[in-house]
Design an enzyme around this catalytic site. Structure first.
Site, PDB file in Angstrom:
ATOM      1  N   ASP A 166      47.957   0.074  68.161  1.00 19.23           N
ATOM      2  CA  ASP A 166      48.854   0.155  67.015  1.00 19.23           C
ATOM      3  C   ASP A 166      49.817   1.331  67.265  1.00 19.23           C
ATOM      4  O   ASP A 166      49.671   2.099  68.228  1.00 19.23           O
ATOM      5  CB  ASP A 166      48.087   0.292  65.697  1.00 19.23           C
ATOM      6  CG  ASP A 166      48.941  -0.193  64.516  1.00 19.23           C
ATOM      7  OD1 ASP A 166      50.178  -0.275  64.653  1.00 19.23           O
ATOM      8  OD2 ASP A 166      48.379  -0.490  63.446  1.00 19.23           O
TER       9      ASP A 166
HETATM   10  C1  NOJ Z   1      51.963  -0.222  62.324  1.00 17.95           C
HETATM   11  C2  NOJ Z   1      51.179  -1.309  61.650  1.00 17.95           C
HETATM   12  O1  NOJ Z   1      49.867  -0.865  61.364  1.00 17.95           O
HETATM   13  C3  NOJ Z   1      51.091  -2.584  62.455  1.00 17.95           C
HETATM   14  O2  NOJ Z   1      50.503  -3.571  61.664  1.00 17.95           O
HETATM   15  C4  NOJ Z   1      52.436  -3.000  62.928  1.00 17.95           C
HETATM   16  O3  NOJ Z   1      52.349  -4.206  63.659  1.00 17.95           O
HETATM   17  C5  NOJ Z   1      53.038  -1.889  63.779  1.00 17.95           C
HETATM   18  N1  NOJ Z   1      53.173  -0.686  62.966  1.00 17.95           N
HETATM   19  C6  NOJ Z   1      54.393  -2.274  64.365  1.00 17.95           C
HETATM   20  O4  NOJ Z   1      55.347  -2.330  63.394  1.00 17.95           O
END
Ligand code: NOJ
Length: 721
Positions: A264
């Protein structure tokens, strides 16, 4: 692994390979209008070589065919390798045409609808140049304070698994030009964040992890999902992205997942903040050892992998394995042959927000809305002389929901627009109050009350701002704001013919609303066509059929609250729920039962369940038995009903849940029509994770339930022998 990708790998230098594992924002590559150049914005903290960024393997987040073409052209122009990147994007509940939030889609209890909606999103996004969507999010959720419950399909592992499979199929299809590769997330148990606070600690036993949290990720893997995202949180004390037990033992070895794993956003480096790694070098080591292939938005790999290889702590083969996975993904997307893949400015304009896509989004919103209460006021008659449309969410496009990707409020049909289209100038609007949760401003009350007084019926649009749910949008108070209750009370003094259309990204604790409003139609955050769907439902052009997949508590203090809990040694029995019973597991001030249970939702028609039967009272492990029920539409409208099968393992070597959803079917019945719904029961459906972490069924008695929601009672038993 194809020969072609192996050949590409063979020509890559070590630096090339390492940079292939990094992911930064697509806006980095724009030549026009970008505010996110590599040296500014979120990229500024990344220590990346300014030339090498044109050889990075993947990038994230930017919408629009023209911008994608600009970014890609510039990238390829400056890239030494000329290897095309994959554009990844959070296409969560639609791309330009937004459908309802995922918690709503699950409430449709309709797998095919979930598939169709994801497929529509994939088509729109692929025309904008997107190759991968960071979806589906399948985190099991039990705490409505958490803002991200809107992205989830709720509290049940079976429902989450069914929605995971349907959504992966919808996005990926046969991986044609209008498909996307899906990325299931957030592995694992991100939804168990303590106190419903985003990014917070997760602490679940491995048995609970396997029983409740893991099944939906596994279902996505079994459905062929191409990618998986490692979560921000810790599991068993170790951040997921560096958690070898989770990422290697379970994901790679036990499940055989050989797709791409991505961290993430910034999660590799955040292992330092967690206190799990000393520095970026250790973070890089931990993540690569856990076979995290792509590092999103931190630069530990770029800065340290080479040194780790030189020191013999990481081998080049480890890097190769990850690079090959990414190259294989690119090959499956067709971008090794055509870097521009499906991006198409003209076609995207034709397809995005097309009448067909709007119609599907509308259907999605109609099928997922949940009628929570109806004293008989709904549906309103289309012959009504005058409608007072009141409320802070009545005349805004900001009901499409968080994670709106390319969707825009100005392209979203507000309730005012939807009602006006249906009823013309019989609809008059007054805002009544402001939407901010802390607003105390009553200055708009008088106008709204006057309007309600002079109208035949009132549609009152209450709820929470769409930005109060989604990532980082958690709430410690999940009641409606006091100002909205005051407004409702004032309106009820002058007009009782009131229906509340509720807009929310989460279950709310709305006992007070339930006790006062004559009718409540939960629209969730309904997406681009929300206003039209709401009008159709309120005025009988569509019949509500959604059922909630996340429990609505009576009070926040009951949370976490979910239907598939274990029994205790001192349970409070259902028959005693409203009374105080000392020395049972209960509260003094509120019953144990929820306001609205899992699986609950009303219709304008009524369904009668009868003739429940089980084909046998004894089952051997290689046999099947069949549970059936007759369902009759006994009301005055054609309607749909989500018929639910639950099973209870009465006694186990580990305590078993009071019941578990094991099947559902959504059927449509005409007035007076009757149908038989049957569910097969097989031994694998009875397995669970025992104390030795074996997935087994245990001989003995099982209770079977078929009903309209999770409060249904058992109608038969069988014995597994
Ligand atoms: C953080 C989020 O937790 C995740 O779900 C997302 O895909 C990413 N950012 C990218 O935007």
């Amino acid at each position: 692994m194809s020969r072609r990708t192996k050949e590409i790998l063979a020509k890559m230098t070590l630096d090339d390979k390492i940079y292939h594992l990094e992911q930064i924002t697509t806006a980095t590559y724009l030549t026009k209008g970008s505010t996110y150049k590599v040296i500014t914005g979120p990229n500024s903290k990344l220590k990346l070589d300014k030339e090498m960024i044109y050889d990075i393997g993947t990038s994230l987040n930017l919408v629009g065919a023209e911008t994608m073409i600009d970014a890609l052209t510039n990238y390829l122009d400056k890239s030494k390798s000329k290897r095309p990147p994959v554009f990844m994007q959070d296409v969560i509940h639609g791309h330009r045409t937004l459908y309802p939030i995922n918690l709503a889609v699950a409430a449709s209890f309709d797998r095919e609808l979930a598939r169709e909606l994801a497929s529509m999103a994939a088509k729109e996004a692929s025309l904008d140049g997107v190759g991968v969507t960071f979806a589906p999010m399948v985190d099991l959720v039990r705490d409505p304070r958490w803002g991200r419950v809107m992205e989830s399909s709720g509290e049940d592992p079976y429902m989450n698994s069914e929605m995971a499979k349907a959504t992966v199929r919808g996005f990926q299809g046969d991986m044609g030009k209008y498909n996307l590769a899906a990325c299931v997330k957030h592995f694992a148990a991100y939804g168990a964040a303590e106190a419903g606070r985003d990014y917070n600690t997760v602490d679940v036993s491995e048995r609970t992890l396997r029983e409740y949290y893991l099944p939906a990720y596994k279902a996505a893997v079994d459905a062929g999902v191409k990618m998986l995202m490692a979560a921000f949180n810790i599991v068993d004390g170790v951040p997921c992205v560096g958690n070898k037990h989770l990422m290697k033992d379970i994901l790679r070895d036990e499940w055989g997942f050989d797709g791409v794993v991505i961290s993430d956003y910034g999660a590799v480096e955040e292992m330092i903040v967690h206190g799990a790694c000393e520095d970026k070098k250790e973070a890089a080591l931990r993540a690569i050892e856990a076979e995290c292939d792509i590092e999103m938005m931190s630069s530990c790999y770029a800065e340290h992998l080479r040194a780790l290889i030189d020191e013999g702590k990481v081998t080049e083969e480890q890097i190769d394995k990850s690079v090959l996975r990414i190259l294989d993904l690119k090959e499956s997307l067709g971008i090794l042959d055509n870097p521009y893949r499906s991006v198409n400015v003209e076609e995207s304009k034709r397809v995005q927000l097309s009448p067909e896509h709007r119609a599907l989004a509308r259907k999605g919103a109609e099928q997922s809305a949940v009628l929570l209460k109806n004293d008989g006021v709904l549906p309103f008659s289309k012959n009504v002389s005058s409608v007072a449309l009141i409320g802070p969410l009545a005349s805004t496009g900001k009901i499409h929901g968080s994670w709106h990707c390319g969707g825009r409020a100005e392209e979203t049909v507000s309730v005012y627009e939807g009602l006006s289209k249906l009823l013309g100038d019989r609809v008059k609007y007054a805002p009544g109050c402001y939407v901010e949760y802390n607003s105390e401003d009553e200055s708009l009350f008088d106008e709204a009350v006057e309007l309600a007084k002079s109208s035949e019926c009132v549609v009152l649009c209450l709820g929470e701002h769409q930005d109060y749910s989604g990532e980082a949008n958690c709430r410690a108070d999940i009641e409606l704001p006091e100002i909205q209750y005051k407004l409702l009370d004032k309106i009820l003094e002058v007009n009782k013919n009131v229906a509340v259309a509720l807009f929310t990204g989460r279950p709310l604790a709305i006992s007070r609303l339930h006790n006062t409003a004559p009718a409540i139609l939960n629209m969730w955050m309904p997406g681009t066509e929300g206003g039209n769907a709401c009008a159709n439902l309120l005025f009988g052009n569509a019949v509500p059929s959604g059922k909630i997949t996340m429990t609505f508590p009576r009070a926040l203090g009951q949370c976490p609250i979910y239907y598939n809990h274990y029994t205790t040694g001192r349970p409070k029995l259902l028959k005693d729920d409203l009374n105080r019973v000392l020395y049972t597991s209960s509260y003094i001030d509120v019953p144990n039962s929820p306001l609205y249970p899992f699986g609950y939702g009303l219709s304008y028609t009524t369904f009668e369940y009868s003739d429940m039967s089980l084909s046998a009272a004894v089952m051997k492990s290689d046999e099947k038995i069949v549970a059936s029920a007759k369902i009759k539409n006994t009301g005055g409208h054609k309607g749909k009903e989500a018929v639910q099968l639950y099973i209870r393992d009465v006694k186990g070597s580990c305590v078993r849940p009071v019941k578990e959803l094991k099947g559902f079917e959504k059927i449509e019945l005409d007035v007076g029509e009757e149908a038989t719904v049957s569910f097969e029961i097989t031994e694998p459906m009875l397995r669970y994770w025992n104390q030795k972490l074996e997935h087994v069924s245990e001989k003995g008695e099982f209770e079977v339930f078929i009903g309209k929601d999770s409060t249904c009672v058992p109608f038969a038993k069988f014995e597994l022998i």
